[in-house]
Design a protein around this motif. Structure first.
Motif, short mmCIF file in Angstrom:
data_model
loop_
_atom_site.label_atom_id
_atom_site.label_comp_id
_atom_site.label_asym_id
_atom_site.label_seq_id
_atom_site.Cartn_x
_atom_site.Cartn_y
_atom_site.Cartn_z
N ALA A 295 0.83 -1.20 0.00
CA ALA A 295 0.00 0.00 0.00
C ALA A 295 0.87 1.26 0.00
O ALA A 295 0.56 2.24 -0.69
CB ALA A 295 -0.93 0.01 1.22
N PHE A 296 1.96 1.23 0.76
CA PHE A 296 2.87 2.37 0.77
C PHE A 296 3.51 2.56 -0.60
O PHE A 296 3.52 3.68 -1.15
CB PHE A 296 3.96 2.20 1.82
CG PHE A 296 4.96 3.33 1.82
CD1 PHE A 296 4.73 4.45 2.59
CD2 PHE A 296 6.11 3.26 1.04
CE1 PHE A 296 5.64 5.52 2.58
CE2 PHE A 296 7.02 4.31 1.02
CZ PHE A 296 6.78 5.44 1.79
N PHE A 297 4.05 1.50 -1.16
CA PHE A 297 4.74 1.59 -2.45
C PHE A 297 3.79 2.04 -3.55
O PHE A 297 4.14 2.88 -4.39
CB PHE A 297 5.35 0.22 -2.80
CG PHE A 297 6.13 0.22 -4.08
CD1 PHE A 297 7.42 0.74 -4.11
CD2 PHE A 297 5.58 -0.29 -5.25
CE1 PHE A 297 8.15 0.74 -5.30
CE2 PHE A 297 6.30 -0.28 -6.43
CZ PHE A 297 7.60 0.24 -6.46
N ARG A 298 2.58 1.50 -3.55
CA ARG A 298 1.59 1.86 -4.57
C ARG A 298 1.23 3.34 -4.48
O ARG A 298 1.15 4.04 -5.49
CB ARG A 298 0.34 1.00 -4.40
CG ARG A 298 -0.76 1.27 -5.43
CD ARG A 298 -1.93 0.36 -5.17
NE ARG A 298 -2.45 0.56 -3.82
CZ ARG A 298 -3.11 -0.37 -3.13
NH1 ARG A 298 -3.32 -1.57 -3.65
NH2 ARG A 298 -3.56 -0.10 -1.92
N THR A 299 1.01 3.82 -3.24
CA THR A 299 0.61 5.22 -3.06
C THR A 299 1.75 6.18 -3.38
O THR A 299 1.56 7.16 -4.12
CB THR A 299 0.14 5.47 -1.61
OG1 THR A 299 -0.94 4.59 -1.30
CG2 THR A 299 -0.30 6.91 -1.42
N TYR A 300 2.92 5.91 -2.86
CA TYR A 300 4.01 6.88 -2.93
C TYR A 300 4.78 6.83 -4.25
O TYR A 300 5.22 7.88 -4.75
CB TYR A 300 4.98 6.65 -1.77
CG TYR A 300 5.91 7.83 -1.54
CD1 TYR A 300 5.40 9.05 -1.10
CD2 TYR A 300 7.28 7.73 -1.76
CE1 TYR A 300 6.23 10.14 -0.89
CE2 TYR A 300 8.13 8.81 -1.56
CZ TYR A 300 7.59 10.01 -1.13
OH TYR A 300 8.41 11.09 -0.93
N VAL A 301 4.91 5.62 -4.81
CA VAL A 301 5.72 5.47 -6.03
C VAL A 301 4.84 5.33 -7.27
O VAL A 301 4.87 6.17 -8.17
CB VAL A 301 6.68 4.27 -5.91
CG1 VAL A 301 7.48 4.11 -7.20
CG2 VAL A 301 7.61 4.46 -4.72
N ILE A 302 4.03 4.27 -7.32
CA ILE A 302 3.24 4.01 -8.53
C ILE A 302 2.24 5.13 -8.79
O ILE A 302 2.06 5.55 -9.95
CB ILE A 302 2.52 2.65 -8.41
CG1 ILE A 302 3.55 1.51 -8.32
CG2 ILE A 302 1.58 2.42 -9.60
CD1 ILE A 302 2.95 0.14 -8.13
N ARG A 303 1.59 5.61 -7.74
CA ARG A 303 0.59 6.66 -7.90
C ARG A 303 1.14 8.06 -7.63
O ARG A 303 0.37 9.00 -7.44
CB ARG A 303 -0.61 6.36 -6.98
CG ARG A 303 -1.34 5.08 -7.40
CD ARG A 303 -2.48 4.74 -6.48
NE ARG A 303 -3.25 3.61 -7.00
CZ ARG A 303 -4.24 3.01 -6.34
NH1 ARG A 303 -4.59 3.44 -5.13
NH2 ARG A 303 -4.89 2.00 -6.88
N ALA A 304 2.46 8.16 -7.65
CA ALA A 304 3.17 9.45 -7.62
C ALA A 304 2.84 10.30 -6.40
O ALA A 304 2.74 11.53 -6.48
CB ALA A 304 2.89 10.25 -8.90
N GLY A 305 2.71 9.66 -5.25
CA GLY A 305 2.46 10.40 -4.03
C GLY A 305 3.58 11.36 -3.68
O GLY A 305 3.35 12.38 -3.01
N PHE A 306 4.80 11.09 -4.17
CA PHE A 306 5.92 11.98 -3.89
C PHE A 306 5.70 13.38 -4.47
O PHE A 306 6.28 14.35 -3.99
CB PHE A 306 7.23 11.38 -4.44
CG PHE A 306 7.20 11.10 -5.92
CD1 PHE A 306 7.60 12.07 -6.83
CD2 PHE A 306 6.79 9.86 -6.40
CE1 PHE A 306 7.59 11.82 -8.19
CE2 PHE A 306 6.78 9.60 -7.76
CZ PHE A 306 7.17 10.58 -8.66
N LEU A 307 4.82 13.49 -5.47
CA LEU A 307 4.51 14.79 -6.05
C LEU A 307 3.64 15.64 -5.12
O LEU A 307 3.50 16.85 -5.34
CB LEU A 307 3.82 14.63 -7.41
CG LEU A 307 4.67 14.03 -8.52
CD1 LEU A 307 3.84 13.85 -9.79
CD2 LEU A 307 5.89 14.90 -8.81
N ASP A 308 3.04 15.02 -4.12
CA ASP A 308 2.26 15.76 -3.13
C ASP A 308 3.11 16.21 -1.94
O ASP A 308 2.57 16.69 -0.94
CB ASP A 308 1.08 14.91 -2.63
CG ASP A 308 0.00 14.74 -3.69
OD1 ASP A 308 -0.41 15.76 -4.27
OD2 ASP A 308 -0.42 13.60 -3.95
N GLY A 309 4.42 16.05 -2.04
CA GLY A 309 5.33 16.54 -1.01
C GLY A 309 5.20 15.77 0.30
O GLY A 309 4.94 14.55 0.31
N ALA A 310 5.40 16.49 1.39
CA ALA A 310 5.35 15.88 2.71
C ALA A 310 3.98 15.27 2.99
O ALA A 310 3.87 14.22 3.64
CB ALA A 310 5.70 16.90 3.79
#
Length: 261
Positions: free
Chosen positions: A214-229
């Motif tokens: 769930a973490f990997f999917r949200t942060y990497v696959i679904r580009a959660g890193f673009l939402d910053g902190a």
């Protein structure tokens, strides 16, 4: 009943439990749009019922809690207008969306309508992380749709063609991290109960795996890193929600086995 939509009327339906901090703004956002407001309240201990009555709502307070799908169906069963708009108490209709809904009612198109939803997470609208695009079916002719029986993650079921509105529905889903924790606990429990009832089982190792995915999917696959902190915090929240869902599912299986002779 008076209508501002060429004779076609609109019921707003909402289910609540201790939503005094949300309900006023929700109902305020549809004033002049909805001809009727129906609130099914799950025995709130705050001023939720009073706020609903201030807006002229029909309020019902059943003693039991059957799950989100059946509770929303209760609200739909009490609605009397031609069309229905289903909202959660933490959602708001923008003036632009209200105008678009009015056009639907005036044209009386034979369809069900979904709308894009923009969700708020602890101080920021989230535009990635799997939260965008987020289309939710919320507007439909009253007699041509129903809610699923799901305890959580319920959906509207209709055989009508599905059309999409242009303007966003605003969703103030998480105002602070205390809400994140309480909702994570409630939703993971409901999801685990539904999975258990459907015959699913889990393990502790599986719960860890689901949380990591769930973490990997949200942060990497679904580009959660673009939402910053906020994206990082949301990815961690999603990981926790998935972990606890499957950990609770494992525990339910352990409890069931321990009761066997």
């Amino acid at each position: 009943m008076t209508s501002n939509h060429n004779g076609r009327t609109l019921s707003l339906i909402v289910i609540t439990r201790n939503e005094a901090h949300n309900l006023h703004d929700c109902l305020q956002s549809v004033q002049g749009l909805a001809d009727e407001v129906v609130v099914i309240d799950s025995n709130s201990t705050d001023t939720t019922r009073d706020i609903a009555l201030q807006f002229g709502a029909v309020v019902s307070q059943p003693a039991d809690w059957p799950g989100f799908g059946p509770q929303k169906q209760r609200a739909l069963d009490l609605a009397t207008c031609d069309w229905v708009l289903s909202l959660d108490a933490d959602e708001r209709v923008t003036p632009e969306l209200a105008q678009e809904i009015q056009q639907v009612l005036m044209n009386d198109a034979h369809a069900a309508y979904q709308m894009p939803r923009l969700s708020w997470y602890c101080g920021k609208f989230i535009r990635h992380s799997g939260w965008q695009p987020d289309h939710v079916l919320r507007l439909f002719p009253r007699t041509q749709a129903r809610f699923s029986d799901d305890l959580v993650h319920e959906r509207v079921i209709s055989d009508l063609p599905l059309k999409t509105l242009r303007n966003h529905l605003l969703h103030y889903s998480y105002l602070n991290f205390s809400q994140v924790l309480s909702k994570t606990d409630a939703y993971s429990t409901a999801s685990a109960q539904q999975a258990f009832a459907n015959g699913k089982r889990a393990s502790v190792a599986g719960a860890l795996g689901h949380g990591a995915w769930a973490f990997f999917r949200t942060y990497v696959i679904r580009a959660g890193f673009l939402d910053g902190a906020h994206g990082l915090a949301l990815a961690i929240s999603n990981a926790e929600a998935s972990y606890y869902k499957y950990l609770k599912l494992w525990w339910m299986g352990q409890e069931a086995s321990s009761r066997k002779p």
